[in-house]
Design a protein around this motif. Structure first.
Motif, short mmCIF file in Angstrom:
data_model
loop_
_atom_site.label_atom_id
_atom_site.label_comp_id
_atom_site.label_asym_id
_atom_site.label_seq_id
_atom_site.Cartn_x
_atom_site.Cartn_y
_atom_site.Cartn_z
N ILE A 273 41.91 34.52 40.93
CA ILE A 273 41.84 35.26 42.19
C ILE A 273 40.40 35.72 42.39
O ILE A 273 39.77 36.21 41.44
N ARG A 274 39.88 35.56 43.60
CA ARG A 274 38.55 36.08 43.92
C ARG A 274 38.60 36.80 45.26
O ARG A 274 39.09 36.25 46.26
N PHE A 275 38.09 38.03 45.27
CA PHE A 275 37.98 38.81 46.49
C PHE A 275 36.55 38.75 47.02
O PHE A 275 35.60 38.79 46.25
N THR A 276 36.41 38.67 48.36
CA THR A 276 35.13 38.91 49.01
C THR A 276 35.35 40.04 50.02
O THR A 276 36.43 40.61 50.09
N LEU B 61 39.65 38.14 28.07
CA LEU B 61 38.76 39.29 28.10
C LEU B 61 38.23 39.48 29.52
O LEU B 61 37.87 38.52 30.19
N GLN B 62 38.23 40.74 29.97
CA GLN B 62 37.66 41.11 31.27
C GLN B 62 36.81 42.36 31.07
O GLN B 62 37.07 43.17 30.17
N GLN B 63 35.78 42.52 31.92
CA GLN B 63 34.87 43.65 31.76
C GLN B 63 34.49 44.28 33.09
O GLN B 63 34.36 43.58 34.11
N GLY C 86 51.23 38.48 31.35
CA GLY C 86 50.25 37.44 31.64
C GLY C 86 48.85 38.01 31.82
O GLY C 86 48.55 39.15 31.43
N GLU C 87 47.98 37.22 32.42
CA GLU C 87 46.58 37.59 32.56
C GLU C 87 46.37 38.58 33.70
O GLU C 87 47.16 38.67 34.63
N PHE C 88 45.27 39.28 33.60
CA PHE C 88 44.84 40.24 34.62
C PHE C 88 43.36 39.99 34.86
O PHE C 88 42.70 39.25 34.12
N PHE C 89 42.82 40.62 35.88
CA PHE C 89 41.42 40.40 36.25
C PHE C 89 40.73 41.74 36.48
O PHE C 89 41.36 42.71 36.91
N VAL C 90 39.44 41.79 36.20
CA VAL C 90 38.60 42.93 36.54
C VAL C 90 37.44 42.38 37.37
O VAL C 90 36.66 41.56 36.88
N GLN C 91 37.36 42.81 38.63
CA GLN C 91 36.34 42.31 39.54
C GLN C 91 35.78 43.42 40.40
O GLN C 91 36.55 44.17 41.03
N ASP C 92 34.47 43.54 40.40
CA ASP C 92 33.78 44.49 41.28
C ASP C 92 34.34 45.90 41.17
O ASP C 92 34.49 46.62 42.16
N GLY C 93 34.68 46.31 39.95
CA GLY C 93 35.18 47.67 39.73
C GLY C 93 36.65 47.84 40.04
O GLY C 93 37.12 48.98 40.18
N TYR C 94 37.42 46.75 40.14
CA TYR C 94 38.86 46.81 40.40
C TYR C 94 39.63 46.11 39.29
O TYR C 94 39.19 45.09 38.76
#
Length: 381
Positions: free
Chosen positions: A72-75, A273-275, A320-328
């Motif tokens: 998933i990618r958010f803009t 791994l997500q950061q 399952g997997e999760f994501f960390v993107q742009d502070g979310y």
């Protein structure tokens, strides 16, 4: 300059790679100790999440039927979702989940791909990997059409883009440039530089155990990469590639034989791994089971659990997997799993009752065969 960087990386590897069997770390690279024997039953991450959750229902149409979300990618305006295993397609939605279009199709013609791999957002462009044809298809988001192809020579299972460079993350695969685990591809010159060498005789089985997402972003100018059977996490930015930290499992890993480690129930290593700027959140394996961990990068402390929960969201279990993107913090759920979860809703366990109502409304308006739902929490940094 490239050779100097290579020698720098080699020296770093000597001082800070795979130190957990010796029980000590010999470099200034930060070490995060993770003790599987003190693992809790549940790891609650409510404390690092904002007060309310965003719930996004992805519209279902005849042209948009998602089997399994891989990425998933958010803009600012859009949400991009890839389904690699069922539909083998890439979908574009607006920020409210309304379906806009499917991007590209399988085939051998212009703007078509044989098998989708990674996809990257770079400004107003999408870079979509054709995994078998060793190229990225460049899609203009504004004009909504394919512009050109970017061909590469080095096989990889993950990629990030920073400014004018693409960074390809291998998983111990051979390449025409030699045995390296990271490649820098300059989009302006087409030049490829190689980093993080490995010894092929010691990694015979590792390339067959590729991680699903071996790299991702920390912020817009920094990314990271991690590798199977390697306790060192690497940071990537415009100045180069270097060890970021070491995750030290406080137990003997039993060597580098994947099958014997699995059979003996010992730690195999990180599988996800997500950061963010402040946190690391990941999954590692212990025997046939998974363990979840949260690390505070500032305090150098960690917690781990057999289950990952959000207690303030009615004890929601992460699967399952999760994501960390742009502070979310982002995760996805199928409608069938949400309908099952609703059966166990308890009013007192929702910190924010409006969250309960949002989720209830989405479930009530959905059929089990509808597309997955995306949940998005702001991280407390």
């Amino acid at each position: 300059m490239v050779m100097m960087k290579k020698w720098y990386i080699i020296l770093c590897i000597i001082f800070c790679s795979v130190g957990c069997q010796q029980g000590k770390q010999q470099s200034a690279v930060p070490v995060f100790n993770l003790d599987p024997d003190s693992c809790m039953n549940e790891l609650d991450i409510s404390g690092i999440l904002g007060d309310t959750v965003e719930v996004i229902k992805l519209e279902t149409t005849d042209d948009c039927l998602i089997g399994q979300i891989d990425n998933i990618r958010f803009t600012d305006k859009y949400i991009f979702v890839s389904d690699l295993y069922t539909a083998q397609r890439l979908y574009m939605f607006d920020r409210y989940g309304k379906f806009i279009c499917t991007i590209g199709n399988r085939g051998a013609g212009p703007g078509e791909y044989s098998v989708i791999g990674e996809f990257l957002v770079k400004g107003d462009s999408l870079l979509i990997q054709d995994y078998y044809q060793n190229k990225y298809l460049v899609y203009d988001i504004v004009k909504r059409r394919f512009m050109n192809d970017i061909h590469y020579k080095t096989h990889h299972s993950g990629a990030v883009t920073l400014n004018d460079n693409l960074y390809f993350v291998s998983s111990y695969f051979k390449s025409p440039l030699g045995d390296y685990n990271c490649f820098e591809f300059n989009l302006e010159t087409g030049k490829t530089s190689a980093y993080l060498p490995f010894v092929r005789s010691k990694t015979v089985e590792q390339s067959s155990v590729a991680l699903n997402h071996p790299c991702d972003y920390i912020n817009e100018s920094k990314a990271f990469a991690h590798y199977f059977f390697n306790d060192t996490i690497y940071e990537i930015d415009q100045s180069g590639i270097r060890p970021q930290c070491v995750i030290s499992f406080l137990r003997n890993t039993g060597g580098n034989d994947y099958h014997s480690i699995k059979k003996e129930g010992k730690i195999v290593g990180l599988v996800h791994l997500q950061q963010s700027e402040k946190y690391m959140l990941g999954i590692y394996t212990l025997g046939n089971g998974f363990r979840y961990f949260l690390m505070d990068k500032d305090a150098l402390n960690s917690m781990s659990g057999e289950l990952l929960r959000i207690k303030k969201l009615d004890n929601k279990i992460m699967l399952g997997e999760f994501f960390v993107q742009d502070g979310y913090f982002i995760f996805k759920e199928t409608i069938s799993s949400l309908k099952l979860w609703r059966t166990y809703f308890y009013k007192s366990k929702f910190l924010n009752l409006s969250d309960k109502q949002k989720i209830q409304d989405v479930i009530d308006s959905s059929k089990e065969e509808d597309n997955p739902i995306i949940f998005r929490y702001k991280l407390k940094e």
